[in-house]
Design a protein around this motif. Sequence first.
Motif, PDB file in Angstrom:
ATOM      1  N   LEU A  49       0.834  -1.193   0.000  1.00 50.84           N
ATOM      2  CA  LEU A  49       0.000   0.000   0.000  1.00 50.84           C
ATOM      3  C   LEU A  49       0.879   1.259   0.000  1.00 50.84           C
ATOM      4  O   LEU A  49       0.590   2.248  -0.679  1.00 50.84           O
ATOM      5  CB  LEU A  49      -0.951   0.014   1.208  1.00 50.84           C
ATOM      6  CG  LEU A  49      -2.115  -0.985   1.088  1.00 50.84           C
ATOM      7  CD1 LEU A  49      -2.912  -1.012   2.378  1.00 50.84           C
ATOM      8  CD2 LEU A  49      -3.025  -0.612  -0.083  1.00 50.84           C
ATOM      9  N   ALA A  50       1.990   1.203   0.758  1.00 51.93           N
ATOM     10  CA  ALA A  50       2.895   2.354   0.817  1.00 51.93           C
ATOM     11  C   ALA A  50       3.577   2.558  -0.530  1.00 51.93           C
ATOM     12  O   ALA A  50       3.682   3.669  -1.025  1.00 51.93           O
ATOM     13  CB  ALA A  50       3.928   2.150   1.913  1.00 51.93           C
ATOM     14  N   ASN A  51       4.034   1.472  -1.117  1.00 53.45           N
ATOM     15  CA  ASN A  51       4.679   1.535  -2.445  1.00 53.45           C
ATOM     16  C   ASN A  51       4.703   0.116  -3.016  1.00 53.45           C
ATOM     17  O   ASN A  51       5.396  -0.753  -2.494  1.00 53.45           O
ATOM     18  CB  ASN A  51       6.108   2.077  -2.300  1.00 53.45           C
ATOM     19  CG  ASN A  51       6.801   2.160  -3.666  1.00 53.45           C
ATOM     20  OD1 ASN A  51       6.336   1.585  -4.648  1.00 53.45           O
ATOM     21  ND2 ASN A  51       7.898   2.883  -3.710  1.00 53.45           N
ATOM     22  N   PRO A  52       3.967  -0.122  -4.107  1.00 54.86           N
ATOM     23  CA  PRO A  52       3.883  -1.492  -4.654  1.00 54.86           C
ATOM     24  C   PRO A  52       5.245  -2.131  -4.910  1.00 54.86           C
ATOM     25  O   PRO A  52       5.389  -3.352  -4.831  1.00 54.86           O
ATOM     26  CB  PRO A  52       3.108  -1.297  -5.959  1.00 54.86           C
ATOM     27  CG  PRO A  52       2.352  -0.022  -5.800  1.00 54.86           C
ATOM     28  CD  PRO A  52       3.155   0.841  -4.870  1.00 54.86           C
ATOM     29  N   LEU A  53       6.276  -1.320  -5.177  1.00 57.58           N
ATOM     30  CA  LEU A  53       7.595  -1.893  -5.503  1.00 57.58           C
ATOM     31  C   LEU A  53       8.231  -2.636  -4.325  1.00 57.58           C
ATOM     32  O   LEU A  53       9.175  -3.399  -4.502  1.00 57.58           O
ATOM     33  CB  LEU A  53       8.551  -0.797  -5.976  1.00 57.58           C
ATOM     34  CG  LEU A  53       8.211  -0.181  -7.337  1.00 57.58           C
ATOM     35  CD1 LEU A  53       9.166   0.944  -7.671  1.00 57.58           C
ATOM     36  CD2 LEU A  53       8.252  -1.251  -8.423  1.00 57.58           C
ATOM     37  N   THR A  54       7.708  -2.402  -3.081  1.00 54.06           N
ATOM     38  CA  THR A  54       8.301  -3.081  -1.928  1.00 54.06           C
ATOM     39  C   THR A  54       8.245  -4.602  -2.077  1.00 54.06           C
ATOM     40  O   THR A  54       9.192  -5.303  -1.750  1.00 54.06           O
ATOM     41  CB  THR A  54       7.586  -2.688  -0.615  1.00 54.06           C
ATOM     42  OG1 THR A  54       6.183  -2.838  -0.826  1.00 54.06           O
ATOM     43  CG2 THR A  54       7.913  -1.276  -0.173  1.00 54.06           C
ATOM     44  N   TYR A  55       7.103  -5.099  -2.564  1.00 45.91           N
ATOM     45  CA  TYR A  55       6.994  -6.558  -2.702  1.00 45.91           C
ATOM     46  C   TYR A  55       6.587  -7.017  -4.105  1.00 45.91           C
ATOM     47  O   TYR A  55       6.377  -8.195  -4.316  1.00 45.91           O
ATOM     48  CB  TYR A  55       5.998  -7.127  -1.677  1.00 45.91           C
ATOM     49  CG  TYR A  55       6.564  -7.129  -0.267  1.00 45.91           C
ATOM     50  CD1 TYR A  55       7.460  -8.130   0.125  1.00 45.91           C
ATOM     51  CD2 TYR A  55       6.233  -6.141   0.635  1.00 45.91           C
ATOM     52  CE1 TYR A  55       8.001  -8.125   1.392  1.00 45.91           C
ATOM     53  CE2 TYR A  55       6.769  -6.122   1.908  1.00 45.91           C
ATOM     54  CZ  TYR A  55       7.655  -7.127   2.288  1.00 45.91           C
ATOM     55  OH  TYR A  55       8.193  -7.129   3.539  1.00 45.91           O
ATOM     56  N   GLU A  56       6.429  -6.063  -5.027  1.00 48.65           N
ATOM     57  CA  GLU A  56       6.040  -6.462  -6.387  1.00 48.65           C
ATOM     58  C   GLU A  56       7.131  -6.087  -7.371  1.00 48.65           C
ATOM     59  O   GLU A  56       7.452  -4.906  -7.514  1.00 48.65           O
ATOM     60  CB  GLU A  56       4.739  -5.743  -6.798  1.00 48.65           C
ATOM     61  CG  GLU A  56       3.497  -6.473  -6.374  1.00 48.65           C
ATOM     62  CD  GLU A  56       2.217  -5.733  -6.779  1.00 48.65           C
ATOM     63  OE1 GLU A  56       1.161  -6.143  -6.294  1.00 48.65           O
ATOM     64  OE2 GLU A  56       2.283  -4.760  -7.542  1.00 48.65           O
ATOM     65  N   ILE A  57       7.696  -7.093  -8.055  1.00 49.86           N
ATOM     66  CA  ILE A  57       8.752  -6.774  -9.023  1.00 49.86           C
ATOM     67  C   ILE A  57       8.168  -6.491 -10.401  1.00 49.86           C
ATOM     68  O   ILE A  57       8.864  -6.093 -11.315  1.00 49.86           O
ATOM     69  CB  ILE A  57       9.797  -7.918  -9.105  1.00 49.86           C
ATOM     70  CG1 ILE A  57       9.113  -9.242  -9.469  1.00 49.86           C
ATOM     71  CG2 ILE A  57      10.565  -8.020  -7.797  1.00 49.86           C
ATOM     72  CD1 ILE A  57      10.090 -10.324  -9.888  1.00 49.86           C
ATOM     73  N   MET A  58       6.887  -6.770 -10.565  1.00 50.13           N
ATOM     74  CA  MET A  58       6.183  -6.404 -11.803  1.00 50.13           C
ATOM     75  C   MET A  58       4.739  -6.131 -11.402  1.00 50.13           C
ATOM     76  O   MET A  58       4.300  -6.589 -10.344  1.00 50.13           O
ATOM     77  CB  MET A  58       6.271  -7.535 -12.830  1.00 50.13           C
ATOM     78  CG  MET A  58       5.727  -8.835 -12.327  1.00 50.13           C
ATOM     79  SD  MET A  58       6.384 -10.226 -13.227  1.00 50.13           S
ATOM     80  CE  MET A  58       6.288 -11.490 -11.976  1.00 50.13           C
ATOM     81  N   THR A  59       4.026  -5.405 -12.231  1.00 52.71           N
ATOM     82  CA  THR A  59       2.656  -5.054 -11.836  1.00 52.71           C
ATOM     83  C   THR A  59       1.671  -6.062 -12.423  1.00 52.71           C
ATOM     84  O   THR A  59       1.926  -6.641 -13.482  1.00 52.71           O
ATOM     85  CB  THR A  59       2.268  -3.663 -12.368  1.00 52.71           C
ATOM     86  OG1 THR A  59       2.294  -3.713 -13.796  1.00 52.71           O
ATOM     87  CG2 THR A  59       3.220  -2.598 -11.860  1.00 52.71           C
ATOM     88  N   PRO A  60       0.531  -6.242 -11.738  1.00 55.90           N
ATOM     89  CA  PRO A  60      -0.492  -7.119 -12.332  1.00 55.90           C
ATOM     90  C   PRO A  60      -0.952  -6.588 -13.686  1.00 55.90           C
ATOM     91  O   PRO A  60      -1.236  -7.366 -14.599  1.00 55.90           O
ATOM     92  CB  PRO A  60      -1.635  -7.097 -11.313  1.00 55.90           C
ATOM     93  CG  PRO A  60      -1.238  -6.182 -10.211  1.00 55.90           C
ATOM     94  CD  PRO A  60       0.179  -5.740 -10.408  1.00 55.90           C
ATOM     95  N   GLU A  61      -0.975  -5.260 -13.823  1.00 52.11           N
ATOM     96  CA  GLU A  61      -1.414  -4.664 -15.098  1.00 52.11           C
ATOM     97  C   GLU A  61      -0.500  -5.087 -16.244  1.00 52.11           C
ATOM     98  O   GLU A  61      -0.940  -5.217 -17.389  1.00 52.11           O
ATOM     99  CB  GLU A  61      -1.428  -3.122 -15.036  1.00 52.11           C
ATOM    100  CG  GLU A  61      -2.495  -2.539 -14.135  1.00 52.11           C
ATOM    101  CD  GLU A  61      -2.065  -2.451 -12.671  1.00 52.11           C
ATOM    102  OE1 GLU A  61      -1.008  -3.004 -12.309  1.00 52.11           O
ATOM    103  OE2 GLU A  61      -2.804  -1.846 -11.878  1.00 52.11           O
ATOM    104  N   SER A  62       0.791  -5.308 -15.936  1.00 54.36           N
ATOM    105  CA  SER A  62       1.722  -5.635 -17.022  1.00 54.36           C
ATOM    106  C   SER A  62       1.413  -6.983 -17.664  1.00 54.36           C
ATOM    107  O   SER A  62       1.854  -7.262 -18.769  1.00 54.36           O
ATOM    108  CB  SER A  62       3.173  -5.595 -16.526  1.00 54.36           C
ATOM    109  OG  SER A  62       3.376  -6.647 -15.600  1.00 54.36           O
ATOM    110  N   ILE A  63       0.667  -7.844 -16.959  1.00 58.52           N
ATOM    111  CA  ILE A  63       0.274  -9.120 -17.594  1.00 58.52           C
ATOM    112  C   ILE A  63      -1.199  -9.103 -17.980  1.00 58.52           C
ATOM    113  O   ILE A  63      -1.782 -10.112 -18.365  1.00 58.52           O
ATOM    114  CB  ILE A  63       0.591 -10.344 -16.709  1.00 58.52           C
ATOM    115  CG1 ILE A  63      -0.232 -10.320 -15.416  1.00 58.52           C
ATOM    116  CG2 ILE A  63       2.071 -10.455 -16.421  1.00 58.52           C
ATOM    117  CD1 ILE A  63      -0.607 -11.702 -14.938  1.00 58.52           C
ATOM    118  N   GLY A  64      -1.824  -7.918 -17.827  1.00 52.50           N
ATOM    119  CA  GLY A  64      -3.225  -7.803 -18.243  1.00 52.50           C
ATOM    120  C   GLY A  64      -4.223  -8.112 -17.152  1.00 52.50           C
ATOM    121  O   GLY A  64      -5.387  -8.413 -17.421  1.00 52.50           O
TER     122      GLY A  64
END
Length: 525
Positions: A308-323
């Motif tokens: 919630l603070a910053n998606p990059l903390t635990y996400e190395i790619m976004t869900p949007e990037s795979i649709g």
Amino acid sequence: MSTNTRRIRIFDSTLRDGEQSPGCSMNLADKLLVLEHLEALGVDVIEAGFAASSPGDFESVHALARAAKRATIASLARCRKSDIDRAWEAVKDALHPRLHVFIATSPLHMECKLRMSPEAVLESAVECVRYARSLCEDVEFSLEDCSRSERPFIYRVVEATIAAGATTVNLPDTVGFAMPEEYEALFRDVMENVPSARGVTLSCHCHNDLGLAVANSLAAVRGGATQVECCLNGIGERAGNASLEEIVMALKTRHAFFAADTGIDTTRIYAASKCVCSVTGQKLQANKAIVGENAFAHEAGIHQHGVLANPLTYEIMTPESIGLPRNKMVLGKHSGRHAFAQRLADLGFRLEDARIDELFAKFKDLADRKKTVSDADIEALAHNARGTDVPERLALDRFSVLASDVITPMGTVRLRMDGELVEKVGTGDGPVNACYAAIREIAGLPGARLESYNLTAVDGGMDAQCEATVKVSNNGRTHRGSGVSTDIVEASIRAYIQALNSALAENGAAPAEFDHPQRGDTGVH
Ligand code: KIV
Ligand code: ZN
């Protein structure tokens, strides 16, 4: 793409190596749907099948070759003139046809399977590549079981097949035996020892027996491979092939490390993966990388806080990037057609207006029975309502069941068979079984055997929809069916009817599921 970035070609074998895996056989309508998704993804080469393996496979490779709008369409062929002729006949109408010829080069395969000397294998490979090249400009040659073959022999075969006209040379890890460092070295060694290998596309093809197919494919890219062979969801022989979505997302997410690009539109990955699940009836493990249900779910409080603070903390790619869209509105009985159509599009369904109207009516019906309709519900509706090329000779009109733990369960089913209403009563050890007995009698297929039956909740909750998938064998062919409903008996009936419609449509073609190519092969004939 920067000047130092290499372009990696993605060769998808979902419709060939993928389809060879147990339980993954697809009919032509399924394959055409997968083809659409593969083209939307931007896959460079689509291996459409193994044309010589059966008349059914020939027909589907032929139809896919004609349907493809931009990708290269390949057919596999053993080192036999008759296989190559059949493959060429099947792909020659494609905008960009490819012949993919292969023979095994490891001592074990040559001695025990082919019963051919290395010299005879080399001669056969050269002769067949030359013949294939006389028919088609684009010829791929694969050294089956290359990772267990001897280096000096690999060099000789690669050099000779390139001289004979191969434009792509594939060095497969057929049995998933290689370690990443070894597989990377194989590509480096081939390029160092066979100067002409730098002038063709070098390809990798990895199986997942030790869970290393993706790691090995990425190692091959580091070693110089510029084509990666893979399958959606990693389906394939035994433990599967390297997974397309994992390779593509690794190359994208670690772009600086690999300095390599693919031509894949990654936002189409989620929809393509779902489509393969739907047509094969194979569910993904929840923690499957990239496309599993939990791939972007954060359960632990500390993770949720970080994201919630910053998606990059635990996400190395976004869900949007795979649709996979984030923060969606919940759909329910007050949602309109516009919001519904938008959600279908977000989930990757490109449908005509009439089809959306049809699905919207089903959605409204479902929303009356369920408080909220989830994406999984919508996907299940859309996949189950998609058209097939199978005539609907049987259709459900109505049913009722009588079941308890003190009487023999009984099912009364009324179907429309070739337009006429027919009703039968069946008994069984449960209400589904009883209805199936009645349906079998109406269909007039006493030999049809239920091979597998699966029932899963599409989503959680007491009012969940469920999806039934069945496999029915009849005359040596396997037919798949699926159905969704909030009622388990209805979902089961719909699945069974879909499979029986496919059985009724069969026209005596050869069995749909065939053995692995080249089992017991003897080389050029
Ligand atoms: O695994 C393998 O070696 C293959 C070849 C036929 C390319 O599938
Ligand atoms: Zn393979």
